[in-house]
Design a protein around this motif. Structure first.
Motif, PDB file in Angstrom:
ATOM      1  N   LYS A  99       0.827  -1.147   0.009  1.00 35.09           N
ATOM      2  CA  LYS A  99      -0.008   0.091  -0.100  1.00 35.09           C
ATOM      3  C   LYS A  99       1.019   1.276  -0.027  1.00 35.09           C
ATOM      4  O   LYS A  99       2.096   1.189  -0.181  1.00 35.09           O
ATOM      5  N   GLY A 100       0.230   2.453   0.046  1.00 34.53           N
ATOM      6  CA  GLY A 100       1.013   3.672  -0.253  1.00 34.53           C
ATOM      7  C   GLY A 100       0.088   4.741   0.055  1.00 34.53           C
ATOM      8  O   GLY A 100      -1.159   4.659   0.089  1.00 34.53           O
TER       9      GLY A 100
ATOM     10  N   GLY B 289      -3.526   1.068  -2.861  1.00 36.37           N
ATOM     11  CA  GLY B 289      -3.134  -0.294  -3.035  1.00 36.37           C
ATOM     12  C   GLY B 289      -2.105  -0.340  -3.950  1.00 36.37           C
ATOM     13  O   GLY B 289      -2.034   0.093  -5.215  1.00 36.37           O
ATOM     14  N   LEU B 290      -0.786  -1.229  -3.714  1.00 39.60           N
ATOM     15  CA  LEU B 290       0.233  -1.219  -4.536  1.00 39.60           C
ATOM     16  C   LEU B 290       0.501  -2.818  -5.012  1.00 39.60           C
ATOM     17  O   LEU B 290       0.252  -3.616  -4.136  1.00 39.60           O
TER      18      LEU B 290
ATOM     19  N   ARG C 215       4.108   5.855  -9.876  1.00 38.95           N
ATOM     20  CA  ARG C 215       3.131   6.551 -10.848  1.00 38.95           C
ATOM     21  C   ARG C 215       1.957   5.407 -10.864  1.00 38.95           C
ATOM     22  O   ARG C 215       2.186   4.379 -11.239  1.00 38.95           O
ATOM     23  N   VAL C 216       0.795   5.858 -10.241  1.00 35.62           N
ATOM     24  CA  VAL C 216      -0.218   5.015 -10.208  1.00 35.62           C
ATOM     25  C   VAL C 216      -1.681   5.681 -10.881  1.00 35.62           C
ATOM     26  O   VAL C 216      -1.887   6.913 -10.497  1.00 35.62           O
TER      27      VAL C 216
ATOM     28  N   GLY D 238     -12.347   1.251   0.696  1.00 37.31           N
ATOM     29  CA  GLY D 238     -11.666   2.750   1.196  1.00 37.31           C
ATOM     30  C   GLY D 238     -10.431   2.784   0.621  1.00 37.31           C
ATOM     31  O   GLY D 238      -9.742   3.898   1.201  1.00 37.31           O
ATOM     32  N   ILE D 239      -9.833   1.966  -0.310  1.00 38.13           N
ATOM     33  CA  ILE D 239      -8.650   2.008  -0.924  1.00 38.13           C
ATOM     34  C   ILE D 239      -8.713   2.094  -2.262  1.00 38.13           C
ATOM     35  O   ILE D 239      -9.216   1.472  -3.084  1.00 38.13           O
ATOM     36  N   LEU D 240      -7.877   3.075  -3.016  1.00 32.64           N
ATOM     37  CA  LEU D 240      -7.853   3.044  -4.440  1.00 32.64           C
ATOM     38  C   LEU D 240      -6.979   2.029  -5.143  1.00 32.64           C
ATOM     39  O   LEU D 240      -5.700   1.794  -4.539  1.00 32.64           O
TER      40      LEU D 240
END
Length: 405
Positions: A370-371, A380-381, A392-393, A401-403
């Motif tokens: 995550k980040g 989320g990563l 870059r995302v 609740g998390i992109l």
């Protein structure tokens, strides 16, 4: 010999705990294992969590020396000293003094990242204590008067973090925007302001990608700081206000130095220059004398400012404070009003996150795949992204609740 430091409470405590870990490397091997609980006393719940952390630490490390420091060690000294799990207390104002731990002084100021990548951000303490007298707050009792660190000391700590590979610096303090009020400016006795410190950091470290501020008092935002928040790309578009309430009479009874209109004006001016800026706020629910009209004003300022990062605190009676002597709101009402505020913020936050879908974001990678983006939106990563790197995302959806991309 091992040393453990458990941190509760604010970002300043996190920064100080990292410094403590480095300082306590000098503890003698013959002293045995050491556990330090760096406590918090901002609310009654924070004190309860401190007591819980002490009991848990003693259960996990029955043979270690257990020392308590932090704000609760000042505000609740007698109660903590009476706990059978506690071997001793170190005053909060002395916890970064090597003499309090019987270790040799460091040859230079000890900065935070003494364990490489202990955190993906570098928390840099620039100020401690508070000169204000908010009627609900015990922190001045636990931290003492406002004391600013010099620009050279702050730059030293930033350099240590940068040498450790940290890409985001977070400036912390008890009353962060009061930094410099006790320091003379370069041209005479007039105090310097936080904006000047931020300018010095950005100038000294031109390759620093991110500078973020922890909670700020809108009443203390100077012109240079405003210009950086409004127009400097390396200063993150994320302002967390020590707002506390949305009703003017309650703000007056809290002895805050801003009005509702002041907060609205500041946020409007920032958004006019930097529309993407994300607003956070500390808010207290159920402050003494708060009626339904005042609660409605609290809810409406969340809507008016579009608060997406909210810290809601149910009012907690703290010993020796003027607010503790005011007519109190009953506990059930406080709990319900806190839930109302959290629900309002959650709705605004959900809409904000949905609006970020499809927009490219610069994300600082953290542990756990995550980040956080520049505006502090959670992202989320992939699991293989190295913590501490910038990536870059472009998120495609919001999941719990998390992109997510």
């Amino acid at each position: 010999m091992t040393v453990e430091v458990h941190s509760l409470g604010c970002r300043l405590n996190i920064s100080e705990s990292e410094t403590l870990r480095g300082l306590l490397r000098g503890v003698s091997e013959t002293d045995g294992d050491l556990v330090v609980v760096n406590s918090c006393a901002v609310t009654a719940e924070a004190v309860r969590q401190t007591r819980q952390a002490i009991r848990r630490a003693r259960k996990e490390r029955p043979d270690a020396r257990l020392i308590v420091t932090g704000c609760a060690a000042e505000v609740e000294r007698a109660m903590l000293a009476a706990m059978p799990e506690v071997d001793g207390l170190v005053p909060n104002t002395a916890k970064l003094d090597p003499r309090a731990w019987n270790v040799a002084p460091a040859p230079a100021p000890v900065a935070g990242p003494l364990r490489r990548h202990a955190y993906t951000r570098g928390f840099v303490q620039v100020q401690n204590g508070c000169d204000h007298a908010c009627t609900f707050c015990v922190i001045p009792q636990g931290r003492g008067p406002s004391r600013s660190r010099s620009i050279s000391e702050v730059l030293h700590d930033v350099a240590v973090h940068r040498d450790a590979g940290v890409n985001e610096i977070v400036l912390t303090g008890v009353d962060l925007t009061s930094w410099g009020s006790d320091l003379d400016g370069a041209s005479g006795p007039a105090p310097v302001r936080l904006g000047a410190l931020c300018e010095a950091i950005l100038a000294r470290f031109p390759t620093l990608p991110r500078l973020r501020l922890s909670s700020i008092d809108g009443a203390e935002v100077d012109e240079a700081l405003f210009e950086l928040l409004a127009g400097e790309a390396r200063v993150m578009p994320h302002v967390h206000l020590s707002l506390q309430h949305g009703h003017d009479l309650i703000l007056k009874r809290m002895k805050r130095r801003h009005s509702r209109a002041d907060a609205v004006s500041l946020v409007s001016a920032l958004r006019a220059r930097r529309p993407e800026i994300a607003i956070g706020a500390d808010l207290i629910a159920g402050f003494p004398t708060e009626d339904e009209e005042a609660h409605a004003a609290n809810l409406s300022i969340v809507e008016e400012l579009q608060v997406v990062h909210g810290h809601v605190f149910p009012y907690s009676q703290r010993p020796g404070t003027p607010a503790a002597r005011m007519p109190q709101v009953d506990a059930a009402t406080i709990k319900a009003r806190a839930a109302d505020l959290r629900a309002k913020i959650a709705k605004i936050r959900a809409n904000w996150l949905a609006g970020l879908v499809g927009k490219p974001l610069s994300v600082l990678a953290e542990r756990g795949a995550k980040g956080h983006a520049e505006n502090f939106a959670p992202v989320g990563l992939p699991a293989d992204v190295q913590p501490g790197t910038l990536i870059r995302v472009t998120p495609a959806r919001v999941v719990e609740g998390i992109l997510e991309s």
